[in-house]
Design a protein around this motif. Structure first.
Motif, PDB file in Angstrom:
ATOM      1  N   ALA A  32      14.214  14.348  34.618  1.00 33.83           N
ATOM      2  CA  ALA A  32      13.800  13.062  35.553  1.00 33.83           C
ATOM      3  C   ALA A  32      13.528  12.030  34.874  1.00 33.83           C
ATOM      4  N   LEU A  33      12.883  12.014  33.626  1.00 37.24           N
ATOM      5  CA  LEU A  33      12.546  10.928  32.847  1.00 37.24           C
ATOM      6  C   LEU A  33      13.569  10.370  32.166  1.00 37.24           C
ATOM      7  N   SER A  34      14.406  11.064  31.545  1.00 31.35           N
ATOM      8  CA  SER A  34      15.538  10.413  30.466  1.00 31.35           C
ATOM      9  C   SER A  34      16.521   9.925  31.366  1.00 31.35           C
ATOM     10  N   ALA A  35      16.761  10.526  33.030  1.00 33.63           N
ATOM     11  CA  ALA A  35      17.814   9.762  33.582  1.00 33.63           C
ATOM     12  C   ALA A  35      17.663   8.311  33.979  1.00 33.63           C
ATOM     13  N   GLY A  36      16.541   7.909  33.950  1.00 33.19           N
ATOM     14  CA  GLY A  36      16.310   6.510  34.081  1.00 33.19           C
ATOM     15  C   GLY A  36      16.915   5.577  32.983  1.00 33.19           C
ATOM     16  N   ALA A  82      12.132   1.410  33.472  1.00 33.15           N
ATOM     17  CA  ALA A  82      10.681   2.180  33.766  1.00 33.15           C
ATOM     18  C   ALA A  82      10.463   2.475  35.169  1.00 33.15           C
ATOM     19  N   PHE A  83      11.066   1.694  36.078  1.00 33.52           N
ATOM     20  CA  PHE A  83      10.733   1.924  37.532  1.00 33.52           C
ATOM     21  C   PHE A  83      11.729   3.233  38.038  1.00 33.52           C
ATOM     22  N   HIS A  84      12.856   3.170  37.356  1.00 27.63           N
ATOM     23  CA  HIS A  84      13.837   4.381  37.667  1.00 27.63           C
ATOM     24  C   HIS A  84      13.251   5.546  37.222  1.00 27.63           C
ATOM     25  N   SER A  85      12.816   5.606  35.971  1.00 37.20           N
ATOM     26  CA  SER A  85      12.129   6.922  35.620  1.00 37.20           C
ATOM     27  C   SER A  85      10.878   7.091  36.108  1.00 37.20           C
ATOM     28  N   GLY A  86      10.080   6.266  36.448  1.00 34.99           N
ATOM     29  CA  GLY A  86       8.864   6.622  37.184  1.00 34.99           C
ATOM     30  C   GLY A  86       9.035   6.954  38.369  1.00 34.99           C
ATOM     31  N   TRP A  87      10.140   6.462  39.386  1.00 33.95           N
ATOM     32  CA  TRP A  87      10.345   6.957  40.705  1.00 33.95           C
ATOM     33  C   TRP A  87      10.802   8.345  40.604  1.00 33.95           C
ATOM     34  N   LEU A 135       9.918  14.193  41.751  1.00 34.17           N
ATOM     35  CA  LEU A 135       9.883  15.513  41.450  1.00 34.17           C
ATOM     36  C   LEU A 135       8.475  16.202  41.381  1.00 34.17           C
ATOM     37  N   ILE A 136       7.603  15.474  40.990  1.00 33.56           N
ATOM     38  CA  ILE A 136       6.218  15.786  41.015  1.00 33.56           C
ATOM     39  C   ILE A 136       5.615  16.052  42.379  1.00 33.56           C
ATOM     40  N   ILE A 137       6.084  15.251  43.278  1.00 34.87           N
ATOM     41  CA  ILE A 137       5.558  15.386  44.717  1.00 34.87           C
ATOM     42  C   ILE A 137       6.436  16.835  45.262  1.00 34.87           C
ATOM     43  N   TYR A 138       7.661  16.861  45.121  1.00 28.66           N
ATOM     44  CA  TYR A 138       8.488  17.948  45.575  1.00 28.66           C
ATOM     45  C   TYR A 138       7.912  19.367  44.901  1.00 28.66           C
ATOM     46  N   CYS A 139       7.478  19.234  43.674  1.00 26.14           N
ATOM     47  CA  CYS A 139       6.886  20.303  43.050  1.00 26.14           C
ATOM     48  C   CYS A 139       5.630  20.695  43.577  1.00 26.14           C
ATOM     49  N   ARG A 154      10.516  22.246  45.015  1.00 26.37           N
ATOM     50  CA  ARG A 154      11.131  22.694  43.765  1.00 26.37           C
ATOM     51  C   ARG A 154      10.231  23.240  42.964  1.00 26.37           C
ATOM     52  N   GLN A 155      10.736  23.788  42.056  1.00 21.52           N
ATOM     53  CA  GLN A 155       9.912  24.513  41.038  1.00 21.52           C
ATOM     54  C   GLN A 155      10.139  23.672  39.699  1.00 21.52           C
ATOM     55  N   CYS A 156       8.824  23.518  39.303  1.00 23.00           N
ATOM     56  CA  CYS A 156       8.632  22.547  38.261  1.00 23.00           C
ATOM     57  C   CYS A 156       8.791  23.200  36.849  1.00 23.00           C
ATOM     58  N   SER A 157       9.574  22.299  35.715  1.00 23.82           N
ATOM     59  CA  SER A 157       9.604  22.705  34.448  1.00 23.82           C
ATOM     60  C   SER A 157       9.771  21.740  33.829  1.00 23.82           C
ATOM     61  N   ILE A 158       9.301  21.812  32.548  1.00 27.11           N
ATOM     62  CA  ILE A 158       9.251  20.679  31.327  1.00 27.11           C
ATOM     63  C   ILE A 158      10.879  20.442  30.838  1.00 27.11           C
TER      64      ILE A 158
END
Length: 222
Positions: A66-70, A143-148, A153-157, A162-166
């Motif tokens: 999620a973070l690297s995609a931005g 920054a906004f893309h990654s933050g979004w 992802l965190i909200i869904y988790c 969704r299931q969260c994983s690093i």
């Protein structure tokens, strides 16, 4: 205030913002992404209502991805085209390619599994990214893309959607590596606007990307 309001006019959506301070950029980001959410839920609802057996695609997304995609997506589809051409029409074309990729997930191409909501979600973001890059604030788009991505992802988790994983697997690790490499290319292109950068420096991140893609191909993670 009139200057700021004019930025909401669709006629200006391929033009730089009238103001590019952080407050105004944040306001425009929220505006475009409110449109994104409305389009996503509308598209998903219509798909479920009109396509027999339609299921919203669900594939694993880690915090790392999620973070690297931005950084990766902004750099490839907006940053590099911006520094190569500076033409918002070219950026729009690249953005449409990026947006279209949201339709597909893990090689599944049947009508019943295409991510129509994800595709519609990404369309307003195209205009946000184009305008942010040509306004000289590409870092804010990243920054906004990654933050979004991270926030949702965190909200869904938290909600159990969704299931969260690093990090899920090798694909995520290589995605982070490629994101950093592409980000380096964009940074070099940015610095090249003020002083001549030795082209040899571009070979290092390009080599990293090619090796990463080769590993993805060999391991079947493409």
């Amino acid at each position: 205030m009139k200057v700021e309001i004019s930025d909401f006019n669709p006629r200006t959506w391929l033009k730089p913002y009238k103001r590019n301070n952080i407050l105004h950029l944040s306001m425009m980001a929220l505006f475009y992404h409110a449109l994104s959410m409305a389009l996503m839920y509308t598209g998903s609802f219509l798909a479920k209502s009109t396509i027999a057996g339609y299921e919203t695609p669900d594939f694993p997304v880690s915090v790392a991805l999620a973070l690297s995609a931005g950084l990766l997506e902004e750099s490839v589809f907006f940053g590099i085209p911006y520094f190569m051409t500076g033409n918002p029409v070219i950026l729009f074309g690249a953005g449409m390619v990026w947006s279209s990729l949201h339709l597909f997930s893990y090689g599944v191409y049947s009508v019943e599994t295409l991510a129509y909501g994800g595709f519609l979600l990404s369309i307003p973001h195209i205009f946000f990214s184009i305008r942010t890059w040509i306004s000289g604030k590409g870092w804010f788009a990243i920054a906004f893309h990654s933050g979004w991505n991270f926030s949702f992802l965190i909200i869904y988790c938290v909600l159990g959607i969704r299931q969260c994983s690093i990090i899920n697997d090798t694909h995520d690790v290589l995605n982070v590596i490629m994101a950093v490499a592409v980000g380096m290319i964009v940074y070099l292109a940015f610095k090249n606007k003020t002083r001549q950068i030795n082209r040899f420096y571009y070979l290092i991140p390009v080599a990293v990307i090619l090796v990463s893609l080769a590993i993805l191909y060999v391991t079947g993670s493409f």
